[in-house]
Design an enzyme around this catalytic site. Structure first.
Site, PDB file in Angstrom:
ATOM      1  CB  SER A   1      39.547 -10.416  22.197  1.00 33.90           C
ATOM      2  OG  SER A   1      40.128  -9.458  22.236  1.00 33.90           O
TER       3      SER A   1
ATOM      4  CB  CYS B   1      27.983  -8.291  21.161  1.00 36.47           C
ATOM      5  SG  CYS B   1      29.497  -7.407  20.449  1.00 36.47           S
TER       6      CYS B   1
ATOM      7  N   GLY C   1      30.491 -11.242  26.347  1.00 31.27           N
ATOM      8  CA  GLY C   1      30.175 -10.042  27.036  1.00 31.27           C
ATOM      9  C   GLY C   1      28.597 -10.010  26.923  1.00 31.27           C
TER      10      GLY C   1
ATOM     11  CG  ASN D   1      27.884  -5.056  22.798  1.00 29.39           C
ATOM     12  OD1 ASN D   1      27.139  -3.779  22.740  1.00 29.39           O
ATOM     13  ND2 ASN D   1      28.989  -5.208  22.620  1.00 29.39           N
TER      14      ASN D   1
ATOM     15  CB  CYS E   1      31.335  -1.669  25.056  1.00 30.72           C
ATOM     16  SG  CYS E   1      32.777  -2.394  25.853  1.00 30.72           S
ATOM     17  N   GLY E   2      28.010  -1.317  24.510  1.00 32.42           N
ATOM     18  CA  GLY E   2      27.146  -0.150  23.633  1.00 32.42           C
ATOM     19  C   GLY E   2      26.966  -0.198  22.241  1.00 32.42           C
ATOM     20  CD  GLU E   3      30.724  -2.639  20.982  1.00 32.97           C
ATOM     21  OE1 GLU E   3      30.219  -2.085  21.984  1.00 32.97           O
ATOM     22  OE2 GLU E   3      31.427  -3.645  21.087  1.00 32.97           O
TER      23      GLU E   3
ATOM     24  CB  ILE F   1      41.556  -5.972  18.266  1.00 30.67           C
ATOM     25  CG1 ILE F   1      40.669  -4.931  18.196  1.00 30.67           C
ATOM     26  CG2 ILE F   1      41.317  -7.413  18.623  1.00 30.67           C
ATOM     27  CD1 ILE F   1      39.654  -5.422  16.822  1.00 30.67           C
TER      28      ILE F   1
HETATM   29  P1  ADP Z   1      38.585  -6.470  21.741  1.00 26.65           P
HETATM   30  O1  ADP Z   1      39.276  -5.357  21.485  1.00 26.65           O
HETATM   31  O2  ADP Z   1      39.021  -7.374  22.871  1.00 26.65           O
HETATM   32  O3  ADP Z   1      38.106  -7.375  20.548  1.00 26.65           O
HETATM   33  P2  ADP Z   1      36.530  -4.302  22.394  1.00 26.65           P
HETATM   34  O4  ADP Z   1      37.201  -3.453  23.274  1.00 26.65           O
HETATM   35  O5  ADP Z   1      36.169  -4.089  20.871  1.00 26.65           O
HETATM   36  O6  ADP Z   1      37.244  -6.026  22.382  1.00 26.65           O
HETATM   37  O7  ADP Z   1      35.243  -4.832  23.146  1.00 26.65           O
HETATM   38  C1  ADP Z   1      34.072  -5.454  21.851  1.00 26.65           C
HETATM   39  C2  ADP Z   1      33.171  -6.135  22.910  1.00 26.65           C
HETATM   40  O8  ADP Z   1      33.771  -7.415  23.564  1.00 26.65           O
HETATM   41  C3  ADP Z   1      32.603  -5.395  23.833  1.00 26.65           C
HETATM   42  O9  ADP Z   1      31.474  -4.589  23.697  1.00 26.65           O
HETATM   43  C4  ADP Z   1      32.033  -6.715  24.991  1.00 26.65           C
HETATM   44  O10 ADP Z   1      30.712  -7.143  24.377  1.00 26.65           O
HETATM   45  C5  ADP Z   1      33.196  -7.596  24.749  1.00 26.65           C
HETATM   46  N1  ADP Z   1      34.000  -7.564  25.759  1.00 26.65           N
HETATM   47  C6  ADP Z   1      35.173  -6.660  25.905  1.00 26.65           C
HETATM   48  N2  ADP Z   1      35.873  -7.091  26.953  1.00 26.65           N
HETATM   49  C7  ADP Z   1      35.334  -8.108  27.512  1.00 26.65           C
HETATM   50  C8  ADP Z   1      35.554  -8.887  28.555  1.00 26.65           C
HETATM   51  N3  ADP Z   1      36.530  -8.481  29.468  1.00 26.65           N
HETATM   52  N4  ADP Z   1      34.797  -9.700  28.862  1.00 26.65           N
HETATM   53  C9  ADP Z   1      33.684 -10.270  28.083  1.00 26.65           C
HETATM   54  N5  ADP Z   1      33.425  -9.350  26.901  1.00 26.65           N
HETATM   55  C10 ADP Z   1      34.057  -8.374  26.714  1.00 26.65           C
END
Ligand code: ADP
Length: 558
Positions: A56, A72, A100, A252, A254-256, A399
């Site tokens: 995002s 991350c 994040g 980060n 979500c742990g990935e 996404i």
């Molecule tokens: P996206 O689909 O929005 O690209 P993901 O759900 O794949 O994001 O999350 C990927 C990483 O993005 C997470 O592990 C975290 O580090 C970061 N992230 C997700 N949501 C947030 C948020 N609301 N604020 C800040 N960082 C976020």
């Protein structure tokens, strides 16, 4: 894909002033990341055709005045008050830049003990996390998304029990996911039954804490509301590509992405269902897009504004990128393969093995052109390569909605779901592959048109009420076998899929192990032990229905 949801997401979060459509976003991003016209054109098509999407922040910010592209980050937290507040400041800067952050709070002295340098009495990790949480809430108010943090504590920290129970009440530390970092020796103690061993003695209360007590608290917490997560310190660090630079103590949110202090990582995901042709994988196309995606993410490291000089330095030193996949379950459904089958795991290994091998090859080509990552010497890589780590599996919470596919490698949570948005609008989402298959199944049963409509509604309402279609007897058993959702799949099968991916992934995997609502504590202990035995870097479990907030959100993010 429900176009209304996608439009709503794009409008509320991604469109920049003057932009009207998803194509406009792709043009902006491609122009910013591509090095020349040819590359810009390729990046544009790859995103417009939804074959690959970056995380995002890249979609939101590339080509703007503040192109912060990374999702991350990991920030170190030192033991003294100035160091703690330095981390708070740094985290705040990352948050306003849409990132994040993960923190290890393990260096903070136990609650009530004197802080050696600089004076004062330590409030302990939990009170400090409350400050970080409040700061996140205040900073993110009115923002595009709520904040996301990961708080990690080593299992042997004397405040471990208060850490594990810190999120007992819903709503507390709501901007944090919490995880306990566990070295192998304590997992061995658990599996060998020698866990009466003393783990630590609290220096102020004198409380003697055994390994058994801590594991019980972890399991109870997971049973209660899905936290804490667990991270396996030795598995994570055995895969550290640059051990000379230090160890990884946090991930980060979500742990990935286990990362070194101050490292950041830009993620991107390949949309797997679009690589299925006549029920088999279009390997040439997957090869092409994997290579392009590696170039895209590697370029992005030089295009992003790093929120702090320390982050610029640490990130450029290793040039880690996070390439993964989304839409795994949709792909399996289209290929007619049940998620919880050996065939699905073989498919997963083949696909992820191919992506990682191709990504490595492309990164080596990049190194020949552009040079190796600066910390290459002393790393685990023997041949010149551009990026210290290449692959990961992100949750793809947003996404995947834009792409209209199942998130990451998760099984579909429910084939019918309700999404509520901040504006109060409600959407009934019926999974598109399921919708088509259901119509075919109803036609196969030979219902008249009006009866078919009643039957369709019956199935949808049943799923809305129960989350599953396993009890609808008139549906053919092979249909019910294929259309199992997250709660129908056993914890072991969830874990086995995570392990199939982990075997071919450099960083870690964001995945939730969904547990039936009647899961007992012993089954949770078993899942943690299995996760460790299978070589996973961490595990996040969620007992269905154990949170008031029933709208599914990957690991506390939104
Ligand atoms: P996206 O689909 O929005 O690209 P993901 O759900 O794949 O994001 O999350 C990927 C990483 O993005 C997470 O592990 C975290 O580090 C970061 N992230 C997700 N949501 C947030 C948020 N609301 N604020 C800040 N960082 C976020």
């Amino acid at each position: 894909m429900n176009g209304a949801i996608r439009d709503h997401i794009l409008k509320s979060r991604y469109l920049q002033p003057g932009e009207k459509s998803f194509s406009d976003i792709c043009s902006r991003v491609a122009s910013a990341i591509g090095k020349d016209e040819a590359e810009r054109e390729q990046f544009l098509h790859m995103m417009e055709d939804l074959l690959f999407l970056p995380n995002s922040p890249a979609l939101m910010n590339a080509g703007t005045r503040n192109p912060q592209l990374s999702a991350c980050f990991v920030i170190p937290v030192g033991p003294t008050i100035p160091e703690i507040f330095r981390a708070l400041r740094e985290g705040a800067i990352i948050q306003v830049n849409d990132g994040g952050t993960g923190y290890s709070f393990s260096e903070i002295p136990p609650c009530g003990t004197p802080i050696k340098e600089g004076g004062g009495i330590s409030p302990g990790p939990v009170r400090i996390m409350e400050i970080f949480d409040t700061a996140t809430r205040v900073i993110r108010e009115g923002g595009r998304r709520r904040g996301a943090n990961m708080g990690v504590l080593d299992i042997a920290h004397p405040d471990i029990l208060s850490f594990i129970t810190a999120k007992k009440e819903e709503g507390v530390l709501e901007n944090f996911n919490i995880s306990v970092m566990i070295p192998d020796r304590y997992m061995q103690a658990l599996t060998e039954g020698s866990h009466d061993e003393i783990l630590t003695i609290h220096p102020i209360s004198g409380e003697v804490i055994s390994v058994r007590e801590v594991f019980s608290a972890i399991v109870e917490g997971i049973h209660r509301n899905g936290e804490p997560g667990v991270l396996f310190a030795d598995t994570i660090n055995a895969a550290n590509p640059t051990p000379a630079l230090g160890s990884m103590r946090a991930t980060n949110p979500c742990g990935e992405e286990p990362l070194l202090p101050y490292e950041s990582c830009i993620l991107g995901s390949i949309n797997l269902p679009l690589f299925l042709q006549n029920q088999s994988v279009a390997w040439d196309k997957l090869d092409e897009i994997t290579r392009l995606a590696v170039r895209f993410l590697d370029n992005a490291i030089d295009q992003t504004t790093h929120p702090l000089p320390e982050i610029a330095e640490a990130t450029r030193r290793t040039r880690k990128i996070g390439l993964g996949v989304m839409g795994l379950h949709d792909t399996l459904l289209l290929a007619g393969i049940p998620y919880d089958s050996e065939e699905a795991r073989t498919f997963a290994e083949e696909v992820m093995g191919f992506i990682t091998a191709t990504a490595i090859d492309e990164s080596k080509c990049c190194a020949a052109e552009l040079g190796v990552f600066p910390a290459w010497e002393g790393s685990i890589w023997h041949e010149p390569i551009r990026n210290a780590a290449l692959t990961t599996i992100a949750p793809t919470g947003t996404i995947s909605l834009i792409a209209g596919v199942s998130p990451g490698i998760e099984p579909v949570y429910s084939f019918v779901s309700i999404r509520r948005h901040t504006a109060g609008r409600e959407f009934e989402m019926i999974h598109p592959v399921f919708k088509r298959a259901l119509d075919e199944e109803i036609a196969r049963c030979g219902y008249t048109e009006s009866a078919a409509e009643v039957k369709r509604r019956e199935v949808i309402d049943h799923i809305r009420a129960t989350g599953t279609l396993r009890n609808i007897d008139w549906l053919h058993h092979s249909f019910r076998r294929l259309y199992r959702s997250a709660g129908d799949i056993s914890p072991d099968d969830h874990l086995r899929m995570q392990a199939a991916f982990q075997r071919h992934t450099h960083a870690a995997i964001a995945k939730t192990i969904n547990l039936r609502s009647d899961t007992i504590m012993d089954e949770i202990t078993h899942a943690i032990i299995s996760a460790w035995t299978l070589g996973l870097k961490g595990v996040t479990c969620y007992r269905i229905g154990s949170r008031r907030d029933t709208v599914y959100r990957p690991h506390g993010c939104s």
